[in-house]
Motif scaffolding. Structure first.
Motif, short mmCIF file in Angstrom:
data_model
loop_
_atom_site.label_atom_id
_atom_site.label_comp_id
_atom_site.label_asym_id
_atom_site.label_seq_id
_atom_site.Cartn_x
_atom_site.Cartn_y
_atom_site.Cartn_z
N ASP A 42 0.85 -1.19 0.00
CA ASP A 42 0.00 0.00 0.00
C ASP A 42 0.89 1.25 0.00
OD1 ASP A 42 -1.76 2.13 0.71
OD2 ASP A 42 -3.08 0.73 1.75
N TRP A 43 0.68 2.13 -0.96
CA TRP A 43 1.52 3.33 -1.07
C TRP A 43 1.44 4.21 0.18
CZ3 TRP A 43 -0.17 8.39 -0.84
CH2 TRP A 43 -1.56 8.60 -0.92
N ARG A 44 0.30 4.13 0.89
CA ARG A 44 0.14 4.97 2.08
C ARG A 44 1.10 4.57 3.20
NH1 ARG A 44 -5.97 4.01 3.29
NH2 ARG A 44 -5.19 1.92 2.76
N ALA A 45 1.47 3.28 3.24
CA ALA A 45 2.45 2.83 4.23
C ALA A 45 3.80 3.47 3.95
CB ALA A 45 2.56 1.31 4.21
N GLY A 46 4.19 3.51 2.68
CA GLY A 46 5.44 4.16 2.31
C GLY A 46 5.42 5.65 2.58
N ALA A 47 4.29 6.29 2.29
CA ALA A 47 4.16 7.73 2.56
C ALA A 47 4.28 8.00 4.06
CB ALA A 47 2.83 8.24 2.02
N ALA A 48 3.70 7.12 4.87
CA ALA A 48 3.78 7.30 6.33
C ALA A 48 5.21 7.12 6.83
CB ALA A 48 2.84 6.31 7.02
N TRP A 49 5.96 6.19 6.24
CA TRP A 49 7.36 6.00 6.65
C TRP A 49 8.19 7.21 6.26
CZ3 TRP A 49 9.90 3.81 10.18
CH2 TRP A 49 11.29 3.59 10.09
N PHE A 50 7.96 7.75 5.08
CA PHE A 50 8.64 8.97 4.68
C PHE A 50 8.30 10.10 5.65
CE2 PHE A 50 9.44 8.33 -0.17
CZ PHE A 50 10.29 7.29 0.12
N GLU A 51 7.03 10.21 6.02
CA GLU A 51 6.61 11.25 6.96
C GLU A 51 7.34 11.10 8.30
OE1 GLU A 51 2.61 12.84 9.33
OE2 GLU A 51 2.41 11.36 7.73
N SER A 52 7.51 9.88 8.75
CA SER A 52 8.18 9.64 10.02
C SER A 52 9.66 9.98 9.98
CB SER A 52 8.00 8.16 10.42
OG SER A 52 8.71 7.86 11.59
N GLN A 53 10.31 9.72 8.85
CA GLN A 53 11.76 9.77 8.79
C GLN A 53 12.34 11.05 8.20
OE1 GLN A 53 13.78 7.16 10.10
NE2 GLN A 53 11.76 6.80 10.95
N LEU A 54 11.73 11.60 7.16
CA LEU A 54 12.37 12.66 6.39
C LEU A 54 12.41 13.99 7.14
CD1 LEU A 54 10.85 12.01 2.86
CD2 LEU A 54 13.27 11.80 3.48
N ILE A 55 13.60 14.55 7.29
CA ILE A 55 13.69 15.85 7.93
C ILE A 55 13.09 16.95 7.05
CG2 ILE A 55 15.69 15.29 9.37
CD1 ILE A 55 17.41 16.75 7.32
N ASP A 56 12.96 16.70 5.76
CA ASP A 56 12.32 17.69 4.88
C ASP A 56 10.89 17.28 4.55
OD1 ASP A 56 12.95 15.58 3.22
OD2 ASP A 56 13.80 16.80 1.62
N TYR A 57 10.25 16.52 5.44
CA TYR A 57 8.87 16.13 5.21
C TYR A 57 7.99 17.35 5.02
CZ TYR A 57 4.06 14.95 6.18
OH TYR A 57 2.69 14.85 6.10
N ASP A 58 7.19 17.30 3.99
CA ASP A 58 6.26 18.37 3.63
C ASP A 58 4.97 17.67 3.22
OD1 ASP A 58 4.73 20.24 2.28
OD2 ASP A 58 6.37 21.03 1.08
N PRO A 59 3.84 17.92 3.90
CA PRO A 59 2.62 17.17 3.57
C PRO A 59 2.20 17.35 2.12
CG PRO A 59 2.13 19.05 4.99
CD PRO A 59 3.60 18.88 4.99
N TYR A 60 2.44 18.52 1.55
CA TYR A 60 2.04 18.76 0.17
C TYR A 60 2.81 17.88 -0.80
CZ TYR A 60 0.21 23.10 2.22
OH TYR A 60 -0.45 24.04 2.99
N SER A 61 4.12 17.89 -0.71
CA SER A 61 4.94 17.10 -1.63
C SER A 61 4.79 15.61 -1.37
CB SER A 61 6.41 17.50 -1.51
OG SER A 61 6.60 18.84 -1.90
#
Length: 406
Positions: A367-386
Motif C-alpha cells: 500500500d503506497w500509504r504505508a510508504g508515505a507514512a514512513w517517509f513522513e516519520s523519517q524525512l527531515i524535509d517532510y512536507d505534507p504537500y509534496s
C-alpha cells in the motif's frame, strides 16, 4: 487593547512572514506560540511512531533558533504540548486573547485543527503564504488549475507570472501579554536524539545544517556564493553528497526560509553571473513545490484516499514485505542501501526516493500509504504537500517525494 496569539506552524522564521506581520499590525499585545502535538508520538497503523527522532531533532534546532531571535526582539516563544484545538483554546482564555493568527496549511488534519478552534468560539485567521506564487495572480482559478504539471508550468510561464519580492521590512513585535511571563514553556530535547552517520548528504548535526532561519539563510548564501546553481541540472540526480542538489528543502519544509527569499537570491545570482539550464531548473523545482500546494487547495482530502483521485481498486499490502523494505533487507542492493541511508540520516536523494517508492508498490505490492507514512516519520524535509501530492501524479499513487530537488 487587542491581545492576539501568533501560532507558529510551518513558518519558523521572522523574515518574509506575511502572517506574522499581519498579526503584529493588528495586536497591541502578541504571544508567539508553538504547539507540540502529542499525537506525533502515536504509533500509526503501519507499526511505527508518526514522527521519528531525525525530524524531532531538526525541529528542535529550528525552535532553538526561533526562541533566540524572538528574545532579541524583546519577545519569547511559548512552547506548549497537546492537541492544538484544546491547548490554544485554553491559552487564549488564560491570557485574554481575542484571536489567533497563523500560517494557512491546506492539509486535512491542519485544516481540522483550525476549524475546531473556530467552532470553539475563537476568531482564527489563517493566512496563505507558503507558495512562491501569489494565488491572486495565477492565470487560472484553483478549481480550473491543470492537473498536469507541464500544462500548469506552461500556463504560468506564458502569462509571465512571477513571485512578488520578499518583504524587506523587519518585523516589529508587540509586547507580550501581562500573564505571559508567568507561563511555563515545555521545550523538546535539543541534544542529539540519534547518532547521525557522518556520510549523510544532509548532516543536520553540524551547525551549518541545523534547522532554523539563521542556518537556512546562511546556506542559501553559501550555495549561490559557490555558484552551484549553474551545475544544478547536471548534478541534481546524484545520490550522495552535500552539494549535488540545493538542499533548500529541509528549511523550506520548516518555513525557516521562504520560497520568495530563495527566488530573490536566484534572481540576484542570475543578474551577477548569468542564467543557464541549471538556474532555470531551480525555478522549475520551485514550481513543482507550488504545484503540490495548489493541488491540495483544489482537491484537499481526496488526495489522502487509498485510491487517490483514481477509481482503481484498493491497493494491496504485504505487511512482511513492507517491514523488510523499511529495514532495508529486501535483498535488492540499491533499494536496501537507500532505506538504510534514510533510517540512518533522515534524508535521501530525490532519485533514490523514486527508486525505493516504486519498488515498494510495484515489486512488493504494498500500500503506497504505508510508504508515505514512513517517509513522513523519517524525512527531515517532510512536507505534507509534496509527500502526498506526488502520489497523485505517480503510477498507482507511488509516494515519490519530488520536492527534495530544492
Amino acid at each position: 487593547m487587542t491581545t492576539l496569539i501568533y501560532w507558529f506552524r510551518n513558518d519558523l522564521r521572522l523574515h518574509d512572514n506575511l502572517a506574522l506581520h499581519a498579526a503584529c499590525n493588528k495586536a497591541t499585545r502578541l504571544l508567539p506560540v508553538y504547539c507540540h502535538d502529542h499525537r506525533d508520538d502515536n504509533v500509526v497503523e503501519w507499526g511505527f511512531r508518526r514522527v521519528g527522532p531525525h525530524r524531532k531533532h531538526f525541529l528542535a534546532s529550528a525552535l532553538a533558533d526561533l526562541r533566540s531571535q524572538l528574545r532579541t526582539h524583546g519577545s519569547r516563544l511559548l512552547e506548549i504540548y497537546g492537541e492544538p484545538r484544546q491547548m490554544l483554546f485554553e491559552l487564549a482564555q488564560l491570557v485574554g486573547a481575542t484571536g489567533i493568527v497563523c500560517d494557512d496549511v491546506a492539509a486535512p488534519e491542519e485544516q481540522d485543527e483550525v476549524q475546531a478552534l473556530i467552532e470553539s468560539g475563537l476568531n482564527v485567521e489563517p493566512i496563505w503564504q507558503s507558495s512562491l506564487l501569489s494565488l491572486a495572480e495565477l492565470p487560472f482559478t484553483i478549481d480550473g488549475m491543470p492537473d498536469i504539471f507541464t500544462t500548469f508550468r506552461q500556463l504560468v510561464e506564458a502569462a509571465r507570472t512571477f513571485p512578488h519580492p520578499p518583504m524587506l521590512e523587519r518585523v516589529r513585535l508587540p509586547p507580550l501579554p501581562t500573564l505571559a511571563s508567568a507561563l511555563s514553556s515545555r521545550t523538546i530535547n535539543t541534544s542529539p536524539l540519534v547518532a547521525v552517520d557522518p556520510r549523510s548528504s544532509f548532516p543536520y548535526h553540524a551547525p551549518s545544517f541545523w534547522g532554523g532561519e539563521n542556518a537556512g539563510l546562511a546556506h542559501l548564501d553559501r550555495y549561490f556564493d559557490l555558484r552551484l546553481a549553474h551545475s544544478y541540472k547536471l548534478t541534481r540526480n546524484n545520490l550522495t553528497g552535500t552539494d549535488y542538489s540545493t538542499k533548500f528543502s529541509p528549511w523550506l519544509a520548516q518555513g525557516a526560509i521562504s520560497p520568495r527569499t530563495v527566488y530573490a537570491a536566484l534572481q540576484n545570482f542570475e543578474e551577477e553571473h548569468g542564467a543557464n539550464e541549471g538556474t532555470y531548473w531551480v525555478w522549475f523545482e520551485l514550481l513543482w513545490r507550488d504545484y503540490f500546494r495548489f493541488l491540495h487547495l483544489k482537491y484537499g482530502r481526496k488526495l489522502y484516499r487509498a485510491t487517490g483521485l483514481s477509481e482503481k481498486p484498493l491497493p494491496s499490502h504485504d505487511a512482511d514485505a513492507f517491514l523488510r523494505w523499511r529495514r532495508g533487507v529486501t535483498g535488492e542492493p540499491l533499494v536496501d542501501a537507500g532505506m538504510r541511508e534514510l533510517a540512518a540520516t533522515g534524508y535521501l536523494s530525490n532519485r533514490l526516493r523514486q527508486v525505493v517508492a516504486s519498488y515498494l508498490v510495484h515489486e512488493l505490492q504494498c500500500d503506497w500509504r504505508a510508504g508515505a507514512a514512513w517517509f513522513e516519520s523519517q524525512l527531515i524535509d517532510y512536507d505534507p504537500y509534496s509527500n502526498q501530492g506526488t502520489g497523485y501524479i505517480s503510477v498507482a499513487a507511488v509516494p515519490i517525494h519530488a520536492g527534495e530537488g530544492v
